[in-house]
Design an enzyme around this catalytic site. Structure first.
Site, PDB file in Angstrom:
ATOM      1  N   GLU A 290      -3.827  -9.404   3.046  1.00  0.00           N
ATOM      2  CA  GLU A 290      -4.908  -9.055   4.237  1.00  0.00           C
ATOM      3  C   GLU A 290      -5.889  -9.921   4.680  1.00  0.00           C
ATOM      4  O   GLU A 290      -5.881  -9.548   5.916  1.00  0.00           O
ATOM      5  CB  GLU A 290      -4.712  -7.302   4.621  1.00  0.00           C
ATOM      6  CG  GLU A 290      -4.751  -6.469   4.548  1.00  0.00           C
ATOM      7  CD  GLU A 290      -3.740  -5.628   3.253  1.00  0.00           C
ATOM      8  OE1 GLU A 290      -3.901  -6.347   2.696  1.00  0.00           O
ATOM      9  OE2 GLU A 290      -2.969  -5.012   3.785  1.00  0.00           O
TER      10      GLU A 290
ATOM     11  N   GLU B 181       0.545  -0.879   0.312  1.00  0.00           N
ATOM     12  CA  GLU B 181      -0.194   0.058  -0.410  1.00  0.00           C
ATOM     13  C   GLU B 181       0.811   1.491   0.008  1.00  0.00           C
ATOM     14  O   GLU B 181       0.597   1.992  -0.620  1.00  0.00           O
ATOM     15  CB  GLU B 181      -1.312  -0.370   1.149  1.00  0.00           C
ATOM     16  CG  GLU B 181      -1.991  -1.143   0.547  1.00  0.00           C
ATOM     17  CD  GLU B 181      -2.493  -1.895   2.287  1.00  0.00           C
ATOM     18  OE1 GLU B 181      -2.743  -1.386   3.685  1.00  0.00           O
ATOM     19  OE2 GLU B 181      -3.267  -2.838   2.039  1.00  0.00           O
TER      20      GLU B 181
END
Ligand code: COA
Length: 724
Positions: free
Chosen positions: A138, A118
């Site tokens: 995730e 990210e």
């Protein structure tokens, strides 16, 4: 120095006008509140300095960033990543970094996972090494990608690929990432920083495009295509991800960004992330993450400072299903392997099985023909023990025959060097008995793989009280190298996994003889999250194995073995499971299982032999009760395994259950799940059933004692004693 003291970022400004910001938080440069704070300070400095034209972000020691600090998930010790009051990490990423007046380039080696990717995606370009791994894993922790990950990945690699990466949690390597458009160039580790610096300067001087990925739309397809892709993804998730909601939420968040724009997507992502981080599913999955790593730490073994010895040459004895699978797993990890069989015919068949295993990799596009041949060249077939003189490890994988194994180990002792590890892949037989005719008990251990051995993740390493700690350390190391998840257990009939599996099938047989429909049992158990119910599993394993294992347990634990004749009766009628197209189910040519109305007559016969009658309560038993009646005996056995010290910690049994039995990871593993229900509840139900249906259900003293005191089953004996 403690891990705490090292959490920082380092800013170095070069003569070229590039500020290099390095994340330093060993071992994987995870993102914590401290790191966010330091990163934002370093950025502020770099942006404020006149001599800085552009910024490169990287991670120390060849690892870009392993993502958010997982210790903070699952309602544990969540730290709010605020870089300054009221300014969240999302603001910092979007406004402070992506929207900054100076361009940033991410220089990626090692891993860029979760928060790591990210961070890289808010940079204006990404350079990586060919072997770096980039991904948003995730979902395997019960959360969704944050910090704009759900918004930027689709805009960089397209919707389909981004959903695949997020929903499977699988990372891609640098070279593939480059062809996907996730990274802009792939270079060697030596070239990484110079290339990234040059790239950053080029952007600042308008020689390369300055791209904010959040606002790209060129990789997003038409609205019609988008809807179709999302519909397909949802239907897949509904089929595959039972009992959890975060994969569907992830798709909703991605959709929001595409339909209503990235700002709306970011907002929804933040709201949903905050909820999910506190969820019970996350707590369970985070427990599994740390339990898996904790399984590599064995008190009294791995804390002695012993270094694993290099094991270069390995011999596998027996080229059957297990032996060939083990040999496949080893050569796939570049080990030189000798495969021994008793005659040419069997040897040829064994090597053929290994080749077939690799060919299936080629078919799935995971391997080239050329790589297959190179991998096969690591395997050599032999018919005698002469070449065993130079091997470092032998893994015996012949049939489960005690005297044959004893004879083999006596031979091995004669031929192998005194330092060679002698391991057996036995699934049930006591290893001291196997080694009885040798003077080498200190180097004998179990290396129990699960079928198919080159696919299933678990490796049960069995140590006897004679096995030297060095041997265990060596096997742990090799387990990790061949990408297995090793769990060290003690020596007993069935070790940890098969011992826990045994009551699973037994409870199901007991219920069926008392009137519960077997297909309802399988249905309830698969709805609970197991890959298959006990009857479908028995069909897959085959009744020959089920009966042989049953005999071992009957001999060793007669007081708690439920003696049902149902499987032997079916076997007698040549119904031995899937391999004979009939078992508890019928199988068509595509191995599809369907219920068999004929089964009832076999059940009635078994019922009359056992002398039990149908119990109306069990005929109409609710699904939740089926789950409890099948799994509480498993929990009871897990308690015995802990009480006997076969497993040193409850978390190891959680991993054994998840990786070896297919117990749903989102329930945290067998003991973790049991503790969520409470030892009191489990014990009182077992007590009640033992009065009605016999000693098979009788709670063991470990469980009874903890229930009486209200202590969790997972607490170690020391912890429990201090609570008493
Ligand atoms: N947060 C906190 N600790 C982490 C971590 C993270 N994101 N990633 C790894 N660690 C810890 C492990 O618990 C382990 O700690 P230990 O030495 O005390 O047991 C240590 O770092 C090394 O990890 P390990 O998995 O044993 O090393 P590896 O080299 O085999 O694998 C990774 C490294 C990064 C590939 C692997 O740890 C991983 O996949 N981590 C999770 C990444 C992730 O899901 N990130 C998303 C979170 S947003």
């Amino acid at each position: 120095m403690s891990r705490e003291a090292k959490r920082t970022t380092v800013l170095e400004v070069g003569d070229d006008g590039v500020a290099l910001i390095t994340i330093v938080n060993p071992p994987v440069n995870a993102l914590t509140a401290d790191i966010f704070h330091s990163l934002s300070e370093s950025y502020e400095q770099a942006l404020g300095r006149e001599d800085v034209k552009a910024i490169v972000v990287t991670g120390a020691k060849g690892i870009f960033c392993g993502g958010f600090d997982i210790g903070g998930f699952g309602g544990q010790k969540r730290q709010e990543e605020q870089t300054k009051p009221g300014y969240t990490s999302v603001d910092f990423f979007t406004d402070g970094l992506e929207g900054a007046k100076k361009p940033s380039v991410a220089a990626i080696d090692g891993v860029a996972l979760g928060g790591g990717l990210e961070l890289a995606m808010v940079c204006h370009a990404r350079i990586s090494t060919p072997t770096a791994r980039l991904g948003l894993p995730e979902l395997q922790l019960g959360v969704i990608p944050g910090l704009g990950g759900t918004q930027r990945l689709p805009r960089l690699v397209g919707l389909s690929k981004s959903l695949e990466m997020m929903l499977t949690s699988k990372a891609v390597e640098g070279t593939e990432a480059c062809s996907l458009g996730l990274v802009d160039a792939v270079v060697s580790p030596n070239e990484l920083l110079p290339t990234a610096r040059k790239w950053a300067l080029d952007i600042s001087q308008c020689r390369r495009p300055w791209i904010a990925s959040l606002y790209r739309t060129d990789r997003l397809g038409s609205l019609k295509d988008t809807r179709q892709i999302l519909k397909f993804a949802r239907s897949q998730v509904k089929k595959q991800a039972l009992n959890v909601k975060h994969p569907l939420i992830c798709i909703d968040v991605v959709e929001e960004g595409i339909i209503s724009g990235p700002q709306a997507g970011l907002w929804k992502e933040t709201q949903e992330s905050q909820q999910l981080q506190k969820s019970y599913t996350t707590k369970c999955l985070v427990h599994v993450f740390f339990a898996q790593r904790g399984a590599l730490k064995v008190p009294g073994i791995t804390d002695r400072g012993l270094m694993p010895r290099p094991l270069n040459k390995i011999a596998v004895l027996g080229g059957g299903l297990m032996g060939s699978g083990i040999a496949t797993a080893l050569i796939l990890s570049n080990y030189s392997v000798i495969l021994k069989e008793v005659n040419e015919k069997y040897l040829h068949a064994g090597i053929g099985r290994v080749r077939a295993n690799l060919e299936s990799h080629v078919k799935k596009g995971k391997m080239t023909e050329e790589k297959l041949e190179r991998t096969m060249s690591l395997l050599r077939g032999v018919l005698d023990y002469e070449s065993f003189r130079t091997v470092d490890l032998v893994i015996e994988a012949v049939i489960e025959d005690v005297s044959l194994k004893q004879q083999i180990f006596a031979e091995l002792e004669k031929y192998c060097s005194p330092y060679c590890i002698l391991a057996s892949n036995t699934s049930t037989i006591d290893l001291t008995i196997i080694g009885e005719r040798t003077n080498s008990l200190d180097r004998i251990a179990g290396a129990h793989f699960f079928s198919p051995a080159h696919v299933m993740p678990l490796l049960e390493i069995v140590r006897t009280r004679h096995t030297s700690p060095q041997v265990v350390v060596d096997l742990l190391n090799i387990g990790k190298k061949i990408k297995k998840i090793p769990v060290v257990v003690g020596n007993c009939t069935g070790f940890a996994v098969n011992r826990m599996f045994f009551p699973y099938t037994q409870a199901a047989l007991l219920l069926v003889e008392r009137g519960t429909n077997p297909y309802r049992i399988d249905d309830a158990i698969t709805k609970f999250g197991m890959p298959m119910g006990p009857f479908r599993l028995a069909d897959l394993v085959g009744f020959g194995v089920a009966i042989a294992t049953g005999m071992q347990f009957l001999e060793k634990f007669p007081e708690r073995t439920y003696k049902s004749m149902l499987i032997p009766i079916l076997q007698e009628d040549k119904r031995a499971g899937e391999s004979t197209n009939e078992g508890f189910y019928q199988y068509d040519q595509r191995r599809k299982a369907t219920a068999d109305p004929d089964l009832e007559k076999y059940i009635e016969k078994a019922r009359s032999i056992s002398g039990v009658t149908v119990d109306s309560k069990l005929v109409n038993i609710a699904e939740d009760d089926i789950v409890e009646m099948i799994f509480f005996p498993v929990v009871n056995e897990a308690c015995r395994i802990l009480a006997e010290g076969i497993a040193v910690k409850a978390a190891d049994l959680d991993i054994a259950a998840v990786m070896g039995m297919g117990f749903p990871p989102y329930r945290g593993g067998i003991v973790f799940w049991a503790d969520s229900l409470g030892s009191k509840h489990i014990c009182s139900r077992l007590d009640e059933w033992s009065k009605m249906y016999g000693d098979f259900f009788k709670p063991c003293p470990y469980l009874a004692e903890r229930a009486a005191k209200g202590i969790p089953l997972s607490l170690s004996s020391d912890q429990a004693n201090s609570r008493l």
